[in-house]
Design a protein around this motif. Structure first.
Motif, mmCIF file in Angstrom:
data_model
loop_
_atom_site.group_PDB
_atom_site.id
_atom_site.type_symbol
_atom_site.label_atom_id
_atom_site.label_comp_id
_atom_site.label_asym_id
_atom_site.label_seq_id
_atom_site.Cartn_x
_atom_site.Cartn_y
_atom_site.Cartn_z
ATOM 1 N N ASP A 190 0.849 -1.191 0.000
ATOM 2 C CA ASP A 190 0.000 0.000 0.000
ATOM 3 C C ASP A 190 0.890 1.250 0.000
ATOM 4 O OD1 ASP A 190 -2.153 1.682 0.363
ATOM 5 O OD2 ASP A 190 -2.491 1.169 2.454
ATOM 6 N N GLY A 215 -6.147 6.090 4.529
ATOM 7 C CA GLY A 215 -6.482 4.662 4.570
ATOM 8 C C GLY A 215 -5.669 3.862 3.560
ATOM 9 N N ARG A 259 -8.674 -8.362 9.121
ATOM 10 C CA ARG A 259 -9.486 -8.263 7.912
ATOM 11 C C ARG A 259 -8.544 -7.954 6.757
ATOM 12 N NH1 ARG A 259 -7.763 -3.109 7.158
ATOM 13 N NH2 ARG A 259 -7.260 -2.187 9.157
ATOM 14 N N GLY A 302 -6.823 -5.754 3.917
ATOM 15 C CA GLY A 302 -6.535 -4.339 3.760
ATOM 16 C C GLY A 302 -7.334 -3.774 2.601
ATOM 17 N N ASP A 303 -7.550 -2.475 2.665
ATOM 18 C CA ASP A 303 -8.202 -1.759 1.583
ATOM 19 C C ASP A 303 -7.264 -0.615 1.228
ATOM 20 O OD1 ASP A 303 -9.755 -0.058 0.039
ATOM 21 O OD2 ASP A 303 -11.590 -0.460 1.148
ATOM 22 N N GLU A 323 -5.421 -3.132 -0.484
ATOM 23 C CA GLU A 323 -4.657 -4.339 -0.794
ATOM 24 C C GLU A 323 -5.536 -5.449 -1.362
ATOM 25 O OE1 GLU A 323 -4.370 -2.482 1.935
ATOM 26 O OE2 GLU A 323 -2.398 -2.663 2.884
HETATM 27 N N1 GLY Z 1 -4.626 -0.210 3.584
HETATM 28 C C1 GLY Z 1 -4.362 -0.415 4.949
HETATM 29 C C2 GLY Z 1 -5.488 -0.959 5.716
HETATM 30 O O1 GLY Z 1 -6.483 -1.418 5.172
HETATM 31 O O2 GLY Z 1 -5.398 -0.964 6.936
#
Ligand code: GLY
Ligand code: AMP
Length: 434
Positions: A213, A227, A288, A290-291, A293
């Protein structure tokens, strides 16, 4: 089988998109979803925080698998409630979710099981914390709110004044609410950051492809943390040797620790790491995907995801064949709304989504969008994640930015350097393998 995906961001769109491709699945439901998930799933207006409503929905729809995207419902016990109701769930129960829900409990577990991490002290009283900080001679120090703070509860402080101000903000002003009732003061670790994702049933680990990320909002890793502004995979930083160290010193010991402490765990283990001179050390656990990822991982995963999620939920992950991954690199660019991660405007109409989708190798995942009178409008800070596969990292990146440029709304921005950090190394490594 019907599958219910819980959440409404880019991660959940990516999960629903991948799950909908499975021949085992008759219908994907998404609660509450977004206009992107509506293209591949049936959105149901139950908020991700409504544990009772979600259990009822899963029962009334006779759902065969629930996949929980965000951490909050997991911390609130959604996984336990579903399993008690006899519904299969991919995502740990409340006890397992404490790995993310309490940085102090996670640190306790790391220390009890001698898993490498930063040294730390815990405080539940701001005066004592400040007294301790004023006595320190080594800087920087890291101050962390114990509870969930949407990734904003960490301050890296260069001197005692700064650290005491951070303590006041967290513990006295309660900037992150009750998450700041207790804090950790942590040794600063020097090194490169990396993260690793594994699917586990509490016994077997299935380590996913490396993915990275970009947390800071500005190009060249500048400005405030977000984020996540973009993602690429594979990542050359994690050499086979480092990968083995991560597995043997961190992932396997973590699963052993959970078992010894009788904490059942079916879901994602997402470990934030610092690659220090003394080897990899844990920065944090998340429970959970990643977002963003997740968006990159589903693009490179060639195998069906659903049997893997089911096996993890059922405790028989050892029986699953290792998944197949696309050798091609992926780049994911987050398209954000001007002002993010500070305050930003909502409700701007978005155009060009169809043109973007026509760029070869591109898949656009919705994050902060909503529908207004038949039109897709912005509704969040991170609005879209534009992912692209390519033969090389350069091609993947060019395609992602071509699609980004095809999309329009007032105040759109992105980082232009996603995947640049390691692109050359990845290609060289690939070349020597051949
Ligand atoms: N991209 C980092 C997270 O989801 O914590
Ligand atoms: P966390 O929410 O715990 O992942 O922390 C957010 C960010 O703060 C991490 O991604 C690191 O960049 C940084 N960080 C946290 N803990 C440390 C530490 N002990 N040493 C150095 N950097 C840290």
């Amino acid at each position: 089988m019907k599958v219910l995906v819980v959440g409404s961001g880019g991660r959940e769109h990516a999960l629903a998109w991948k799950i909908a491709q499975s021949p085992l699945v008759t219908e994907v439901l998404c609660a509450p979803g977004n206009p992107g998930t509506a293209q591949v799933a049936r959105n149901v207006a139950v908020p991700a925080g409504d544990v009772d409503g979600l259990v009822q929905l899963a029962q009334s729809e006779d759902v065969g698998l629930v996949v929980v995207g965000p951490e909050d419902p997991l911390c609130d016990g959604l996984g336990d409630r579903l399993r008690e109701a006899g519904i299969r769930c991919f995502g740990p129960g409340a006890k397992g979710a404490r790995l993310e829900g309490s940085k102090i409990e996670a640190k306790d577990l790391l220390e009890r099981h001698r898993i490498p991490t930063a040294g730390s002290k815990r405080f539940d009283h701001s005066g004592r914390a400040k007294g301790y900080l004023e006595s320190l001679t080594e800087w920087p120090q890291v101050i962390k709110a114990d509870g969930l703070a949407a990734g904003k509860g960490v301050a890296i402080c260069d001197d005692a004044d700064e650290a005491c101000a951070a303590v006041d903000a967290i513990m006295e002003e309660r900037r992150h609410g009750d998450a700041g009732a207790r804090i950790l003061v942590e040794e600063f670790m020097e090194g490169e950051e990396a993260s690793v994702f594994a699917i586990t049933d509490g016994e077997t680990l299935l380590i996913l492809e490396p993915v990275q990320d970009h947390k800071q909002v500005g190009e060249g890793d500048t400005g405030p943390n977000t984020g996540g502004m973009g993602v690429f995979s594979p990542v050359s930083l994690v050499s086979p040797r480092v990968h083995r160290q991560i597995e043997q010193r961190i992932l396997i010991p973590t699963v052993h620790a959970l078992r010894q402490e009788e904490i059942p765990y079916q879901g994602i283990l997402f470990v934030g790491l610092m690659l220090t001179d003394a080897g990899p050390r844990v920065v944090e656990y998340n429970v959970r995907f990643g977002d963003p990822e997740c968006q990159a991982l589903v693009r490179r995963l060639k195998s069906d995801l659903v049997p893997i999620l089911i096996a993890a939920a059922d405790g028989c992950l050892a029986d699953v064949e290792p998944p197949e991954w696309d050798r091609r690199p992926v780049v994911g660019v987050v398209a954000a709304a001007e002002g993010y991660p500070g305050s930003y405007r909502k409700g701007s109409p978005i155009s060009g989504l169809d043109e973007a989708a026509e760029v070869p190798g591109v898949e656009v995942f919705h994050a902060g969008t909503s529908e207004r009178a038949g039109e897709v409008v912005t509704s969040g800070g991170r609005v879209l994640c534009i992912t692209a596969l390519g033969e090389t990292m350069d091609e993947a990146r060019d395609r992602a930015y071509e699609a980004f440029d095809a999309i329009q709304w007032d105040g759109k921005f992105c980082r232009r350097d996603i995947g640049r950090r390691r692109a050359r190394a990845v290609e060289l490594e690939g070349a020597t393998e051949e």
